[in-house]
Design a protein around this motif. Structure first.
Motif, PDB file in Angstrom:
ATOM      1  N   ALA A  99       0.840  -1.191   0.000  1.00 49.31           N
ATOM      2  CA  ALA A  99       0.000   0.000   0.000  1.00 49.31           C
ATOM      3  C   ALA A  99       0.880   1.247   0.000  1.00 49.31           C
ATOM      4  O   ALA A  99       1.951   1.276   0.612  1.00 49.31           O
ATOM      5  N   THR A 100       0.424   2.287  -0.675  1.00 53.25           N
ATOM      6  CA  THR A 100       1.286   3.417  -1.009  1.00 53.25           C
ATOM      7  C   THR A 100       1.924   4.082   0.202  1.00 53.25           C
ATOM      8  O   THR A 100       3.154   4.155   0.311  1.00 53.25           O
ATOM      9  N   THR A 101       1.128   4.584   1.127  1.00 55.37           N
ATOM     10  CA  THR A 101       1.694   5.364   2.226  1.00 55.37           C
ATOM     11  C   THR A 101       2.532   4.510   3.158  1.00 55.37           C
ATOM     12  O   THR A 101       3.633   4.900   3.553  1.00 55.37           O
ATOM     13  N   THR A 128       0.901   0.592  -4.509  1.00 55.78           N
ATOM     14  CA  THR A 128      -0.471   0.759  -4.966  1.00 55.78           C
ATOM     15  C   THR A 128      -1.419   0.327  -3.863  1.00 55.78           C
ATOM     16  O   THR A 128      -1.095  -0.570  -3.077  1.00 55.78           O
ATOM     17  N   ASN A 129      -2.591   0.939  -3.816  1.00 55.25           N
ATOM     18  CA  ASN A 129      -3.617   0.525  -2.857  1.00 55.25           C
ATOM     19  C   ASN A 129      -4.529  -0.548  -3.452  1.00 55.25           C
ATOM     20  O   ASN A 129      -5.456  -1.013  -2.792  1.00 55.25           O
ATOM     21  N   ARG A 130      -4.263  -0.933  -4.694  1.00 53.22           N
ATOM     22  CA  ARG A 130      -5.018  -1.997  -5.346  1.00 53.22           C
ATOM     23  C   ARG A 130      -4.486  -3.353  -4.898  1.00 53.22           C
ATOM     24  O   ARG A 130      -3.283  -3.544  -4.751  1.00 53.22           O
ATOM     25  N   ARG A 144       0.261  -6.739   2.955  1.00 52.50           N
ATOM     26  CA  ARG A 144      -1.171  -6.449   3.003  1.00 52.50           C
ATOM     27  C   ARG A 144      -1.625  -6.231   4.440  1.00 52.50           C
ATOM     28  O   ARG A 144      -1.051  -6.780   5.377  1.00 52.50           O
ATOM     29  N   SER A 193     -10.422   3.262   1.524  1.00 54.64           N
ATOM     30  CA  SER A 193     -10.628   2.239   0.502  1.00 54.64           C
ATOM     31  C   SER A 193     -11.757   1.273   0.843  1.00 54.64           C
ATOM     32  O   SER A 193     -12.347   0.659  -0.047  1.00 54.64           O
ATOM     33  N   ASN A 217      -8.972   6.851  -1.791  1.00 55.53           N
ATOM     34  CA  ASN A 217      -8.061   5.728  -1.531  1.00 55.53           C
ATOM     35  C   ASN A 217      -6.705   6.214  -1.031  1.00 55.53           C
ATOM     36  O   ASN A 217      -5.762   5.443  -0.923  1.00 55.53           O
ATOM     37  N   SER A 218      -6.628   7.504  -0.700  1.00 57.81           N
ATOM     38  CA  SER A 218      -5.383   8.090  -0.194  1.00 57.81           C
ATOM     39  C   SER A 218      -5.490   8.342   1.297  1.00 57.81           C
ATOM     40  O   SER A 218      -6.340   9.111   1.750  1.00 57.81           O
ATOM     41  N   GLY A 219      -4.612   7.705   2.072  1.00 55.06           N
ATOM     42  CA  GLY A 219      -4.592   7.939   3.511  1.00 55.06           C
ATOM     43  C   GLY A 219      -4.271   9.373   3.883  1.00 55.06           C
ATOM     44  O   GLY A 219      -4.960   9.970   4.734  1.00 55.06           O
TER      45      GLY A 219
END
Length: 296
Positions: A99-101, A128-130, A144, A193, A217-219
């Motif tokens: 995950a990005t952050t 990616t958050n996907r 994850r 998300s 989807n951005s923290g």
């Protein structure tokens, strides 16, 4: 491999010039070598060697067969040597995702240190958050969050994280605090998300579905919205620990707070995990054991 032992014996007989010398090289008896060659000729339906008491001579079929298989034993040895080297030290490409952050803030610095210690690793780190498909997209490792649901992969626990429901002091002063989970539908809820928030009620895990007019989807974007008083959000400790400690954000419904959820190292099932994968996982786990912001 079918006929491999007999083929290896045949190559050694030709290269050593005798059955006894080939037997010594391979650590078997001369009679065993003779049986293997006889079986090989029977399988191929051709005479490979003409034998006398003093020397051996290749037949036409034997010459052709030797030309095709003479390099295979040394190629196998080279292949085994390469794998042995691989097992001793991590080397080559390694593809991972996070995950990005969380990846930017915590995983990337650790992996950069890992590369300094293992300069032969070629890292492809995708943020990616996907939820990527590890097999289809060729990933060696994914990091994850939360409950593990895909039993087709293996996993190791990296660390724990705590989810905090919180709001800005200005929001609380204007809208008040929820006192039960049922009261959440009366407040401005901000979503990341997921469509649900995680709680514990009467000792049981409880997921509460939330609706919202704001989601991302951005923290960091979600944290900024909470700080500016747009509503209530549930965010992990590594986002809000400092704001909660300073009082800028107010914790809500702490009596329902879930104790912790996991951060997991997830990788495809294999008979034997590669040394690269084992080294990366061990390195990450050892680092997070000593990290002050994460429980173990």
């Amino acid at each position: 491999m079918k006929n491999w032992e007999a083929m290896e014996a045949f190559v050694e007989v030709v290269q050593q010039g005798s059955f006894s010398a080939a037997a010594t090289k391979l650590g078997v008896s001369a009679s065993h070598i003779s049986r293997l060659i006889t079986q090989l000729e029977a399988t191929l339906g051709s005479t490979l060697l003409f034998r006398t008491t003093r020397r051996i001579r290749l037949s036409e079929a034997g010459e052709l067969y030797y030309q095709h298989c003479r390099d295979l034993p040394s190629a196998l040895g080279s292949a085994e040597e390469v794998i042995s080297t691989l097992n001793q030290a991590p080397i080559g490409p390694f593809k991972m995702t996070c995950a990005t952050t969380f990846g930017e803030r915590y995983i990337a610095p650790v992996m950069n240190d890992f590369l300094l210690a293992h300069p032969k690793i070629e890292l492809d780190f995708h943020l990616t958050n996907r939820a990527v498909d590890l097999i289809e997209e060729g990933y060696d490792l994914a990091i994850r969050m939360g409950a593990m649901k895909d039993s087709s992969h293996l996993s190791r626990r990296l660390c724990d994280r705590v989810e905090h429901l919180c709001a800005s002091r200005e929001y609380v002063n204007q809208h008040g605090m929820p006192h039960t989970l049922a009261e959440l539908n009366k407040h401005n809820c901000l979503l990341g998300s997921n469509n649900h928030w995680l709680f514990q009620q009467d000792g049981q895990r409880k997921e509460v579905r939330v609706t919202s007019r704001w989601r991302s989807n951005s923290g960091p974007a979600l944290l900024d919205a909470v700080r500016k008083g747009l509503g209530i959000a549930q965010l992990p400790d590594y986002y809000v620990a400092d704001d909660l400690a300073s009082g800028e954000l107010v914790p809500l419904l702490t009596q329902y707070q879930y104790p912790y959820s996991g951060v997991w190292l997830v990788y495809p099932k294999a008979r034997q995990p590669s040394p690269k994968l084992q080294n990366v996982c061990d390195y990450l786990i050892e680092h997070f054991k000593a990290h002050p912001n994460f429980a173990q």
